[in-house]
Enzyme design. Structure first.
Site, PDB file in Angstrom:
ATOM      1  N   TYR A 140       0.821  -1.215   0.000  1.00 27.72           N
ATOM      2  CA  TYR A 140       0.000   0.000   0.000  1.00 27.72           C
ATOM      3  C   TYR A 140       0.857   1.268   0.000  1.00 27.72           C
ATOM      4  CZ  TYR A 140      -4.784  -1.687   0.735  1.00 27.72           C
ATOM      5  OH  TYR A 140      -6.027  -2.230   0.579  1.00 27.72           O
ATOM      6  N   LYS A 190       2.258 -15.344   3.116  1.00 22.28           N
ATOM      7  CA  LYS A 190       2.477 -16.140   1.900  1.00 22.28           C
ATOM      8  C   LYS A 190       3.959 -16.508   1.880  1.00 22.28           C
ATOM      9  CE  LYS A 190       1.117 -17.908  -2.050  1.00 22.28           C
ATOM     10  NZ  LYS A 190       0.217 -19.081  -2.121  1.00 22.28           N
ATOM     11  N   ASP A 222      -3.892 -18.009   0.868  1.00 23.50           N
ATOM     12  CA  ASP A 222      -4.887 -18.707   0.032  1.00 23.50           C
ATOM     13  C   ASP A 222      -5.659 -19.736   0.861  1.00 23.50           C
ATOM     14  OD1 ASP A 222      -2.493 -20.098   0.251  1.00 23.50           O
ATOM     15  OD2 ASP A 222      -2.518 -20.892  -1.780  1.00 23.50           O
ATOM     16  N   ASP A 246      -6.879  -6.572   4.062  1.00 22.70           N
ATOM     17  CA  ASP A 246      -7.938  -5.897   3.311  1.00 22.70           C
ATOM     18  C   ASP A 246      -8.875  -6.935   2.704  1.00 22.70           C
ATOM     19  OD1 ASP A 246      -9.292  -3.759   1.964  1.00 22.70           O
ATOM     20  OD2 ASP A 246      -8.270  -4.391   0.134  1.00 22.70           O
ATOM     21  N   ASP A 250     -12.953  -8.328   4.230  1.00 27.27           N
ATOM     22  CA  ASP A 250     -14.202  -8.284   3.453  1.00 27.27           C
ATOM     23  C   ASP A 250     -14.829  -9.666   3.385  1.00 27.27           C
ATOM     24  OD1 ASP A 250     -13.977  -5.569   2.913  1.00 27.27           O
ATOM     25  OD2 ASP A 250     -14.547  -5.806   0.807  1.00 27.27           O
TER      26      ASP A 250
END
Ligand code: IPM
Ligand code: MG
Length: 358
Positions: A140, A190, A222, A246, A250
């Site tokens: 970001y 990851k 994942d 992020d 959601d």
């Protein structure tokens, strides 16, 4: 107690849900004998319209002087057509106030089970997790970022980077939060592919030594995305980086039945900002039909985290539960047999429930 709150209503449904949350804060002040003073400032699209930039310096200055910041939402199609973007104001305020930790609690209210898209047996044991997302680093904000060209073809790049102290401070906070809850922390990365994730995991394991009472586990992003909808009830605290957080938050929001129910807190060393995690929902703005509960619950988080007013925060949360238990529903969580209410009515009912509690 006397406190100053900087209010940033923002765009879309931001102002209308914020108005209900302030009404609730006033009810709390009234009942428990506190004084909350509000000062409003501009952010997002409304700031772009008024002064050409999404985060005016005057807003940042006011936030820095306040005891807490309360935000509605930013963004809308009006500002999608080129020029400065409202979302840039959000990123700038996070960086400007040093808000490195984003807390997103995900709670499935028993009354809203019908709104959860998962099979009932997957959520039978309840869902109560806390996502702790790093908020001022990662891809970001990493530099360099931009556009270039290779062999006459356009390229674009962002830099996924963390410094060890950035990982360390968010990890400490997440471990302390886990200590205050179910004592289980799942760090998501990851590390099978990304160097930055290998450093993330290394540092989290080092920090864990200070919290022997917390059980630490690791998941790749994942797999985490999959486990989150297969067995959401198994998670306590999830710790993750900015981009993964992020996305995961959601996904987790859907489990709770409606994104209109979820509050958040963004914390730093010196400042804190509270906001519902839903966006500005321009399609329903100005119609008094939005669900103000995420905003109201964000106010409860403000009371707890910034003002250490535990009893008061609990009173707000209980009032929201009582409102649901009595069958009152805004449009987003409406089901057959329930009573549909407006945004304003929801605020009024929650206030009444607060005043009635003993
Ligand atoms: C969020 C939002 C923001 C983010 C956007 C609006 C910049 O999606 O708070 O989750 O990506 O952090
Ligand atoms: Mg998001």
């Amino acid at each position: 107690m006397k406190k100053n709150i900087c209010v940033l209503p923002g765009d879309g449904i931001g102002p209308e849900v914020t108005a209900q949350a302030l009404k609730v804060l006033d009810a709390v002040a009234d009942k428990f004998g506190h004084v909350f003073e509000y000062e409003q400032a501009l952010i997002g699209g409304s700031a772009i319209d008024a002064c050409g930039e999404p985060l005016p310096q005057a807003t940042l200055d006011l936030c820095r002087k306040s005891d807490a910041v309360f935000l509605g939402a930013v963004g809308g199609p009006k500002w999608d057509k080129g020029g400065p973007r409202p979302e840039a104001g959000l990123l700038a305020i996070r960086k400007g106030l040093g808000l490195f930790a984003n807390l997103r609690p995900v709670l499935l209210y028993p009354e809203l089970l019908g709104g959860c898209p998962l099979k009932p047996e997957r959520v039978a044991g309840g869902v109560d997790m806390l996502i702790v997302r790093e908020l001022t680093g990662d891809v970001y904000f990493g530099q360099p970022a931009g556009r270039g060209s290779e062999q006459g073809l356009r390229t674009a790049f962002n830099n996924m980077i963390y410094r060890e102290d950035e990982i360390e401070r968010i990890a400490h906070l997440a471990f302390r939060l886990a200590q205050s809850r179910g004592k289980r922390l799942c760090s998501v990365d990851k590390a099978n592919v990304l160097e930055v994730s290998r450093l993330w995991r290394e540092v989290v394991i080092e920090v864990a030594v200070h919290y022997p009472d917390v059980e630490l586990s690791h998941l790749y992003i994942d797999n985490a995305a999959m486990q989150l909808i297969l067995r959401p009830g198994d998670f306590d605290v999830i710790l993750t980086a900015n981009l993964f957080g992020d996305i995961l938050s959601d996904e987790a929001a859907v489990v709770s039945g409606s994104i209109g129910m979820l509050p958040s807190a963004s914390l730093g060393e010196a400042h804190a900002l509270y906001e519902p995690i839903h966006g500005s929902a321009p399609d329903i703005a100005g119609r008094d039909i939005a669900n103000p509960m995420a905003s109201v619950l964000s106010a409860a988080m403000l009371l707890r985290h910034s003002f250490a007013l535990k009893k008061e925060a609990g009173a707000v949360e209980r009032a929201v539960s009582a409102t649901l238990a009595e069958g009152f529903r805004t449009g987003d969580i409406m089901e057959a047999g329930m009573r549909r209410i407006s945004c304003t009515e929801a605020g009024d009912i929650i206030c009444k429930k607060i005043m009635e509690q003993n």
